[in-house]
Design an enzyme around this catalytic site. Sequence first.
Site, PDB file in Angstrom:
ATOM      1  N   GLU A  35       0.961  -1.141  -0.161  1.00  0.00           N
ATOM      2  CA  GLU A  35      -0.094  -0.104  -0.147  1.00  0.00           C
ATOM      3  C   GLU A  35       0.778   1.462  -0.061  1.00  0.00           C
ATOM      4  O   GLU A  35       1.823   1.449   0.841  1.00  0.00           O
ATOM      5  CB  GLU A  35      -0.828  -0.108   1.136  1.00  0.00           C
ATOM      6  N   THR A  43      -9.718   3.921  -1.496  1.00  0.00           N
ATOM      7  CA  THR A  43     -10.947   5.085  -1.672  1.00  0.00           C
ATOM      8  C   THR A  43     -11.975   4.831  -0.907  1.00  0.00           C
ATOM      9  O   THR A  43     -12.530   5.765  -0.309  1.00  0.00           O
ATOM     10  CB  THR A  43     -11.099   4.984  -3.125  1.00  0.00           C
ATOM     11  N   LYS A  53     -20.766   8.939   3.460  1.00  0.00           N
ATOM     12  CA  LYS A  53     -21.898   8.509   4.009  1.00  0.00           C
ATOM     13  C   LYS A  53     -21.975   9.052   5.567  1.00  0.00           C
ATOM     14  O   LYS A  53     -23.005   9.488   6.045  1.00  0.00           O
ATOM     15  CB  LYS A  53     -21.976   7.072   4.269  1.00  0.00           C
ATOM     16  N   GLY A 175     -22.598  15.970 -13.133  1.00  0.00           N
ATOM     17  CA  GLY A 175     -22.580  14.723 -13.296  1.00  0.00           C
ATOM     18  C   GLY A 175     -23.786  14.178 -12.469  1.00  0.00           C
ATOM     19  O   GLY A 175     -23.738  14.780 -11.225  1.00  0.00           O
ATOM     20  N   GLU A 198     -26.136  17.230 -15.971  1.00  0.00           N
ATOM     21  CA  GLU A 198     -26.049  15.984 -16.634  1.00  0.00           C
ATOM     22  C   GLU A 198     -26.114  15.588 -18.214  1.00  0.00           C
ATOM     23  O   GLU A 198     -26.883  16.287 -18.727  1.00  0.00           O
ATOM     24  CB  GLU A 198     -26.969  14.978 -16.091  1.00  0.00           C
ATOM     25  N   GLY A 265     -17.737  10.601 -13.059  1.00  0.00           N
ATOM     26  CA  GLY A 265     -17.045   9.097 -12.882  1.00  0.00           C
ATOM     27  C   GLY A 265     -15.689   8.984 -12.552  1.00  0.00           C
ATOM     28  O   GLY A 265     -14.982   9.932 -12.205  1.00  0.00           O
ATOM     29  N   ARG A 266     -14.976   7.706 -12.358  1.00  0.00           N
ATOM     30  CA  ARG A 266     -13.795   7.552 -12.130  1.00  0.00           C
ATOM     31  C   ARG A 266     -12.948   6.597 -13.147  1.00  0.00           C
ATOM     32  O   ARG A 266     -13.679   5.872 -13.683  1.00  0.00           O
ATOM     33  CB  ARG A 266     -13.882   6.472 -10.657  1.00  0.00           C
ATOM     34  N   HIS A 438     -45.728  -5.128  10.273  1.00  0.00           N
ATOM     35  CA  HIS A 438     -46.447  -3.904   9.902  1.00  0.00           C
ATOM     36  C   HIS A 438     -46.074  -3.137  11.437  1.00  0.00           C
ATOM     37  O   HIS A 438     -46.278  -3.673  12.505  1.00  0.00           O
ATOM     38  CB  HIS A 438     -47.884  -4.372   9.775  1.00  0.00           C
TER      39      HIS A 438
END
Length: 460
Positions: A35, A43, A53, A175, A198, A265-266, A438
């Site tokens: 590494e 990533t 997140k 994007g 976009e 994008g990547r 429920h």
Amino acid sequence: MPDTSHDLVVLGSGTGGYSCALRAAELGKRVALIEKDDRLGGTCLLRGCIPTKALLQSAAVLDSVNRSEEWGIKATGEPDWDGVLAFQTKVVDTLVGGLTGLIKARKIDVIRGTGKLIWGPAVELEGNRVDAPDIVLATGSRPRLLPGLEISDRVITSDQALVLDRLPGSVVVIGAGAVGLEFASFYRSMGADVTVVEALERVAPLEDEDVSKELARAFRKRGIATAANAKVQDVQESGDGVVVSYEAGGTTEEAKADICLVAVGRGPVSEGLGYEEAGVELDRGYVKVNGAMQTTADHVWAVGDLAATPFQLAHVAFAEGIGVAERTAGQEPPEIDYAGVPRVTFSTPEVASVGLTEAQATERGYEVDVQKLNMAAIGKADIVGEGGMAKLIAEKGGGPVLGVHLIGPHVTDLIAEGMLIYNWEAVPTDVAQLIHPHPTLSEALGEAHLALAGKPLHTM
């Protein structure tokens, strides 16, 4: 002399690399993990899934506070950017520490530095050669930029957004894939004016068309402007902002903001690492692999974002890494059915899907039955108050479910059931017999399958 003390060398410690290393060590192999970063995780853990997140959790809390009167609570909130970043850092540090400890416990050798693949196969590292019977390439990806653009104080990618020293008052996001949608949603929750541009004909262009339309409506309701089928012509920085010019519908439009976040994008991290020289064939920088993740060089494998497979997703990389570890140990795990992989976007509202879209099913020659369920039919969804939709595609005449597409609250968790339904080739009548608790959001899947089986309960 070459180092021959390892059975497997993994180049890169992201989700694909470390999952492969951990599984191989579990199977009794002596593993080296190379590494170049100071910390393990790649990533996803350091600059992708986890920190974003964490930001989105902060955004969700702020949204709940500012919507609190809907639930009879008087409260308002405002973001503390330093506090948001501190929370993000805490989450990442905790998980990096856990991963580092796990790698150590499995007795995996971590070698720091930039490795280069050479014939053997082997990895060359700062003048030293590390040999092993099998080499796994897992060097990942990096954010792409539009041609002619460079990173600056006002033109950024997701990498810079995670450590930005301020909250912008306005943002143009170029994007409308998962990354762009998530950051657009995040910045709007933080109070920014947001415009999404976009190039393809709709936002969330890889999702089912009905889901894309629902998401565009939800974004408009939140005050997020979207321009689809829009081609960026120019990005110009001024003293106090940035101006993005784009062509849409035959006219040129301009969007001015504090920052422009490029989320187009990547691209793979493969340049200068010796791959082609060692016999590994590339396709636009991605490593070509077969279904078993073998490259064109003997005993060299590739996993994760680097590999030329349909999805750049962390959970795909996990599965690919585990599969390669098992194959190098003589096992024969099944190849991945990429259509059966759940796709998730953590915007508000959330989007999740698995299997075929309606258009894909039709293109493949299926005659289909389609069922769309408005989340308003679900009591818990009304309580949460975010709306949404569940859409099912099944083979006509009672055949198996071909696709599950969800938009609404917590659907990134609900899609796990959809993943099982698709991959086990369940038919609607099978699922309709199952009893969902429920009141929960999971009833959306239960109700949709009841309707598709010809016996709707709360819908017409």
